[in-house]
Design a protein around this motif. Sequence first.
Motif, PDB file in Angstrom:
ATOM      1  N   ALA A  22       0.843  -1.202   0.000  1.00 43.17           N
ATOM      2  CA  ALA A  22       0.000   0.000   0.000  1.00 43.17           C
ATOM      3  C   ALA A  22       0.878   1.253   0.000  1.00 43.17           C
ATOM      4  N   CYS A  23       1.965   1.227   0.772  1.00 41.21           N
ATOM      5  CA  CYS A  23       2.878   2.392   0.793  1.00 41.21           C
ATOM      6  C   CYS A  23       3.479   2.603  -0.590  1.00 41.21           C
ATOM      7  N   GLU A  24       3.801   1.501  -1.284  1.00 38.98           N
ATOM      8  CA  GLU A  24       4.364   1.634  -2.643  1.00 38.98           C
ATOM      9  C   GLU A  24       3.330   2.247  -3.596  1.00 38.98           C
ATOM     10  N   TYR A  25       2.078   1.802  -3.470  1.00 33.03           N
ATOM     11  CA  TYR A  25       1.020   2.390  -4.305  1.00 33.03           C
ATOM     12  C   TYR A  25       0.846   3.874  -3.988  1.00 33.03           C
ATOM     13  N   ARG A  26       0.913   4.210  -2.714  1.00 29.60           N
ATOM     14  CA  ARG A  26       0.748   5.620  -2.337  1.00 29.60           C
ATOM     15  C   ARG A  26       1.860   6.463  -2.991  1.00 29.60           C
ATOM     16  N   ASP A  27       3.100   5.961  -2.943  1.00 23.94           N
ATOM     17  CA  ASP A  27       4.207   6.704  -3.564  1.00 23.94           C
ATOM     18  C   ASP A  27       3.972   6.847  -5.067  1.00 23.94           C
ATOM     19  N   ALA A  28       3.513   5.763  -5.691  1.00 21.22           N
ATOM     20  CA  ALA A  28       3.287   5.799  -7.151  1.00 21.22           C
ATOM     21  C   ALA A  28       2.156   6.771  -7.495  1.00 21.22           C
ATOM     22  N   LEU A  29       1.123   6.804  -6.670  1.00 18.16           N
ATOM     23  CA  LEU A  29       0.021   7.742  -6.924  1.00 18.16           C
ATOM     24  C   LEU A  29       0.509   9.177  -6.766  1.00 18.16           C
ATOM     25  N   ASP A  30       1.328   9.409  -5.720  1.00 18.50           N
ATOM     26  CA  ASP A  30       1.817  10.763  -5.469  1.00 18.50           C
ATOM     27  C   ASP A  30       2.722  11.251  -6.598  1.00 18.50           C
ATOM     28  N   SER A  31       3.549  10.339  -7.124  1.00 20.95           N
ATOM     29  CA  SER A  31       4.499  10.784  -8.158  1.00 20.95           C
ATOM     30  C   SER A  31       3.854  10.761  -9.541  1.00 20.95           C
ATOM     31  N   GLY A  32       2.664  10.197  -9.640  1.00 14.68           N
ATOM     32  CA  GLY A  32       1.942  10.220 -10.919  1.00 14.68           C
ATOM     33  C   GLY A  32       2.448   9.199 -11.919  1.00 14.68           C
ATOM     34  N   ASP A  33       3.299   8.247 -11.478  1.00 15.78           N
ATOM     35  CA  ASP A  33       3.779   7.272 -12.473  1.00 15.78           C
ATOM     36  C   ASP A  33       3.308   5.850 -12.188  1.00 15.78           C
ATOM     37  N   LEU A  34       2.024   5.758 -11.884  1.00 16.60           N
ATOM     38  CA  LEU A  34       1.459   4.427 -11.647  1.00 16.60           C
ATOM     39  C   LEU A  34       1.094   3.772 -12.975  1.00 16.60           C
ATOM     40  N   ILE A  35       1.696   2.627 -13.242  1.00 18.15           N
ATOM     41  CA  ILE A  35       1.250   1.845 -14.414  1.00 18.15           C
ATOM     42  C   ILE A  35       0.994   0.442 -13.889  1.00 18.15           C
ATOM     43  N   ASP A  36      -0.233   0.137 -13.601  1.00 15.47           N
ATOM     44  CA  ASP A  36      -0.572  -1.173 -13.049  1.00 15.47           C
ATOM     45  C   ASP A  36      -1.984  -1.494 -13.487  1.00 15.47           C
ATOM     46  N   ARG A  37      -2.120  -2.530 -14.283  1.00 18.84           N
ATOM     47  CA  ARG A  37      -3.442  -2.900 -14.812  1.00 18.84           C
ATOM     48  C   ARG A  37      -3.854  -4.245 -14.229  1.00 18.84           C
ATOM     49  N   SER A  38      -3.569  -4.443 -12.930  1.00 17.88           N
ATOM     50  CA  SER A  38      -3.834  -5.745 -12.290  1.00 17.88           C
ATOM     51  C   SER A  38      -5.295  -6.172 -12.390  1.00 17.88           C
ATOM     52  N   LEU A  39      -6.216  -5.204 -12.514  1.00 19.57           N
ATOM     53  CA  LEU A  39      -7.645  -5.577 -12.556  1.00 19.57           C
ATOM     54  C   LEU A  39      -8.233  -5.423 -13.962  1.00 19.57           C
ATOM     55  N   GLU A  40      -7.364  -5.345 -14.965  1.00 24.18           N
ATOM     56  CA  GLU A  40      -7.831  -5.217 -16.363  1.00 24.18           C
ATOM     57  C   GLU A  40      -8.864  -6.300 -16.675  1.00 24.18           C
ATOM     58  N   GLY A  41     -10.010  -5.885 -17.138  1.00 24.39           N
ATOM     59  CA  GLY A  41     -11.052  -6.851 -17.519  1.00 24.39           C
ATOM     60  C   GLY A  41     -11.842  -7.419 -16.348  1.00 24.39           C
ATOM     61  N   ARG A  42     -11.457  -7.062 -15.119  1.00 23.10           N
ATOM     62  CA  ARG A  42     -12.163  -7.589 -13.935  1.00 23.10           C
ATOM     63  C   ARG A  42     -13.199  -6.582 -13.467  1.00 23.10           C
TER      64      ARG A  42
END
Length: 296
Positions: A22-42
């Motif tokens: 969750a902390c890693e996701y928070r950092d990625a959201l803050d820096s604006g460079d989140l590329i994660d499509r783990s729920l693609e199609g779900r």
Amino acid sequence: MKSFTGVRGMGRGEIERLVTEACEYRDALDSGDLIDRSLEGRCVANLFFEPSTRTRLSFDLATQRLGGHVLTFFPETSSSLKGESLHDTVLTVAAIGADVLVVRHKEEGVPEKVGEWTGLPVINAGDGTNEHPTQALLDLVTLKRRFGSLPGLRVGIVGDIAHSRVAGSLIHAMGPLGIELVLVGPGEWLPSETSVALSHDLDATIPHLDVVYLLRVQTERGGVIDDDYVARFRMDAKRASELSEDSVIMHPGPINRGVELTDEVADSPRSLITEQVRNGVPTRMAVLRRLAADRR
Ligand code: NCD
């Protein structure tokens, strides 16, 4: 992880992994460079049979940030009003195409039942007075980001412990992580059988706390707000001045200004209430990704 219905019984390692992710996701959201499509199609369906602002909206956004679809069910405009049972409602949502169900309900144990009925992964978004596990996780994320490390932190949970599913999950999450916990409130709202330290005296406890975690009085579950409660347990500027310099105030929301805390305390730099809300999205992303990964 098939479902996420409670913190009770989870190991320290599993809790720590989710907090780290969750902390890693928070950092990625803050820096604006989140590329994660783990729920693609779900498709993640939100089934909230009790009111919610933060939890429902953050599950919505968490799903969308991971590329998934959101289905939102509103009980007050649904066929529940025409007499459709809970069982038939959830089977309907499953048949429409949900892959994960997020469930909030006033009765304890409903999320597990929904999992049995549908065979789908279920996330408990609050069941009665039992658990609210993603709230406990996002609180740990908030503490980790603020203090760097969790073991040895001294936390006082204050108020309507008896009716609080947030306290229910926090108690099970904090013990395994080495957080020192004290439950503070009027006698009738403290558990009678517990290994956790108890206190009826907020003023005596305050100087020893790193975190004052306030709870809303759950009037919908029988909690009663009276003048005595407010006089003894409301966090005001005078009480806050007895805290050590780095100590913080937390509250899962919704806050009732003037009851659990005053405006001055809610809006002070010590207050992490907005941070808790912000951490709801990355925390729910971490849980959703884990469920999606384990289903592949
Ligand atoms: C809590 C809940 O619904 O259990 N809210 C939340 O999800 N942040 C706490 C409450 O309602 O008091």
